[in-house]
Design an enzyme around this catalytic site. Sequence first.
Site, PDB file in Angstrom:
ATOM      1  CG  ASP A 129      -8.779   1.232   2.924  1.00  0.00           C
ATOM      2  OD1 ASP A 129      -8.883   0.052   2.844  1.00  0.00           O
ATOM      3  OD2 ASP A 129      -7.202   1.061   2.915  1.00  0.00           O
TER       4      ASP A 129
ATOM      5  N   GLY B 142      -4.716   0.681  18.365  1.00  0.00           N
ATOM      6  CA  GLY B 142      -3.405   0.634  16.935  1.00  0.00           C
ATOM      7  C   GLY B 142      -3.151   1.392  16.117  1.00  0.00           C
TER       8      GLY B 142
ATOM      9  CE  LYS C 145      -4.101  -1.595   2.144  1.00  0.00           C
ATOM     10  NZ  LYS C 145      -5.439  -1.090   3.334  1.00  0.00           N
TER      11      LYS C 145
HETATM   12  P1  NAP Z   1      -0.765  -2.749  10.588  1.00  0.00           P
HETATM   13  O1  NAP Z   1      -0.284  -1.763  10.016  1.00  0.00           O
HETATM   14  O2  NAP Z   1       0.096  -4.100  11.189  1.00  0.00           O
HETATM   15  O3  NAP Z   1      -0.918  -3.108  12.633  1.00  0.00           O
HETATM   16  C1  NAP Z   1      -1.465  -3.394  13.284  1.00  0.00           C
HETATM   17  C2  NAP Z   1      -1.679  -1.971  14.495  1.00  0.00           C
HETATM   18  O4  NAP Z   1      -2.548  -3.083  15.726  1.00  0.00           O
HETATM   19  C3  NAP Z   1      -0.834  -1.842  15.595  1.00  0.00           C
HETATM   20  O5  NAP Z   1      -0.267  -1.036  16.028  1.00  0.00           O
HETATM   21  C4  NAP Z   1       0.193  -3.216  16.310  1.00  0.00           C
HETATM   22  O6  NAP Z   1       0.783  -3.379  16.627  1.00  0.00           O
HETATM   23  C5  NAP Z   1      -1.034  -3.467  16.872  1.00  0.00           C
HETATM   24  N1  NAP Z   1      -1.300  -4.675  17.066  1.00  0.00           N
HETATM   25  C6  NAP Z   1      -1.031  -5.603  16.854  1.00  0.00           C
HETATM   26  N2  NAP Z   1      -1.220  -6.838  17.109  1.00  0.00           N
HETATM   27  C7  NAP Z   1      -1.404  -6.361  18.620  1.00  0.00           C
HETATM   28  C8  NAP Z   1      -1.708  -6.783  19.657  1.00  0.00           C
HETATM   29  N3  NAP Z   1      -1.343  -8.124  20.045  1.00  0.00           N
HETATM   30  N4  NAP Z   1      -1.800  -6.170  21.008  1.00  0.00           N
HETATM   31  C9  NAP Z   1      -1.573  -4.964  20.681  1.00  0.00           C
HETATM   32  N5  NAP Z   1      -1.858  -3.672  19.543  1.00  0.00           N
HETATM   33  C10 NAP Z   1      -1.187  -4.607  18.325  1.00  0.00           C
HETATM   34  O7  NAP Z   1      -2.543  -3.418  10.477  1.00  0.00           O
HETATM   35  P2  NAP Z   1      -3.287  -3.019   9.250  1.00  0.00           P
HETATM   36  O8  NAP Z   1      -3.012  -2.734   8.147  1.00  0.00           O
HETATM   37  O9  NAP Z   1      -3.527  -1.416  10.371  1.00  0.00           O
HETATM   38  O10 NAP Z   1      -4.728  -4.255   9.444  1.00  0.00           O
HETATM   39  C11 NAP Z   1      -5.141  -4.454  11.390  1.00  0.00           C
HETATM   40  C12 NAP Z   1      -6.331  -4.641  11.267  1.00  0.00           C
HETATM   41  O11 NAP Z   1      -7.409  -4.007  10.318  1.00  0.00           O
HETATM   42  C13 NAP Z   1      -6.573  -6.213  10.687  1.00  0.00           C
HETATM   43  O12 NAP Z   1      -6.947  -7.016  11.531  1.00  0.00           O
HETATM   44  C14 NAP Z   1      -6.572  -6.070   9.795  1.00  0.00           C
HETATM   45  O13 NAP Z   1      -7.365  -7.681   9.396  1.00  0.00           O
HETATM   46  C15 NAP Z   1      -8.148  -5.322   9.545  1.00  0.00           C
HETATM   47  N6  NAP Z   1      -8.053  -4.093   8.184  1.00  0.00           N
HETATM   48  C16 NAP Z   1      -9.814  -4.145   7.925  1.00  0.00           C
HETATM   49  C17 NAP Z   1      -9.923  -4.204   6.925  1.00  0.00           C
HETATM   50  C18 NAP Z   1     -11.555  -3.666   6.226  1.00  0.00           C
HETATM   51  O14 NAP Z   1     -11.711  -3.464   4.981  1.00  0.00           O
HETATM   52  N7  NAP Z   1     -12.469  -4.489   7.025  1.00  0.00           N
HETATM   53  C19 NAP Z   1      -9.119  -2.851   6.231  1.00  0.00           C
HETATM   54  C20 NAP Z   1      -7.759  -2.719   6.219  1.00  0.00           C
HETATM   55  C21 NAP Z   1      -7.342  -3.524   7.573  1.00  0.00           C
HETATM   56  P3  NAP Z   1       2.738  -3.401  16.746  1.00  0.00           P
HETATM   57  O15 NAP Z   1       3.495  -2.969  15.339  1.00  0.00           O
HETATM   58  O16 NAP Z   1       3.630  -3.081  18.255  1.00  0.00           O
HETATM   59  O17 NAP Z   1       2.656  -4.839  16.898  1.00  0.00           O
END
Ligand code: NAP
Length: 285
Positions: A107, A132, A71
């Site tokens: 998004d 997050g 992305k």
């Molecule tokens: P990302 O960029 O990897 O960010 C994830 C965030 O969550 C980071 O701040 C990370 O912190 C934190 N995190 C991960 N594991 C954790 C834990 N066990 N406890 C506390 N914090 C934690 O991922 P993303 O792209 O933002 O996606 C996040 C979620 O949104 C995913 O589940 C994804 O599938 C979902 N999503 C859904 C849609 C939709 O259309 N519905 C669209 C986009 C994303 P660290 O860096 O410290 O691990």
Amino acid sequence: MKFTGKAKLYGVLGYPVEHSLSPAIHNAALAATDLDGVYIPLPTPPDKLAEVMTGLRALDFVGVNVTIPHKVAVIEHLDAVDQRAREIGAVNTVVFREGRAVGYNTDADGFALSLEQTGVDLGKIHTAVLLGAGGAARAVAFGLGRRGVGKIIIAARRPEQTMELVDSSACCGLELEPCAWDALEAVLPQADLFINCTPMGMSSHGPGEFGIDWTLLKAGAVVCDLIYSPPKTAFLAAAEEAGHKIVNGQGMLVEQGALAFELWNEREAPRAVMATAFRRAAYGE
Ligand code: NAP
């Protein structure tokens, strides 16, 4: 489904991409609108991104969605980036038109519109608390900020990641408030909207338990999880048990896809068809 030798080409570029539901959602949309086209998965290892982008132009693709891990990296392979995507710093949709590749981010609006579609009036949301600080949290924060949500609080487990999001958003005119992970209880009583933007609770990540004291949240607060598989995470189940309206990530996924469809095809997306295709692919309904 109309699919001839003149079919227009669409796809989703990611790595891995085999779990993506976008082909099911978009092929259903193409069929429902009688467009002669096909949407395919495009597994693209990071070191092949430049070659793939050149290939998509050569093959005259209409557009692609872009997912993890491309992305941000895809931006340097585009001719232009829409201002909103530039502010968010990530592109999830590319439109190829008249020899140019232009990047967009659907998004942010996808999240905000999906909430509105469930009856949430964002005009009445004063404070949102996000768990997050990754790419999805950033898009959600921009989506809410653009719709006038006054106070957006970010709580992530790594303070440096929280501050990176807060500082880079301020450069684009979006004021976010940082909150230490262990200080969440102090801000929860303010929340009208409480959103899990972490992968905690995904089927692949175990049950997901944040240890939230749900008695701290206002009775009318809405609780969201961006996760759609499972449809009700432990986070949402606990929120529902505590009496809150809950919203999962299905609507966001379908709406960001619908907005991409409209950018590519300049016609209204068949949202109900796309939602049905999502449920069939995700939950076997
Ligand atoms: P990302 O960029 O990897 O960010 C994830 C965030 O969550 C980071 O701040 C990370 O912190 C934190 N995190 C991960 N594991 C954790 C834990 N066990 N406890 C506390 N914090 C934690 O991922 P993303 O792209 O933002 O996606 C996040 C979620 O949104 C995913 O589940 C994804 O599938 C979902 N999503 C859904 C849609 C939709 O259309 N519905 C669209 C986009 C994303 P660290 O860096 O410290 O691990």
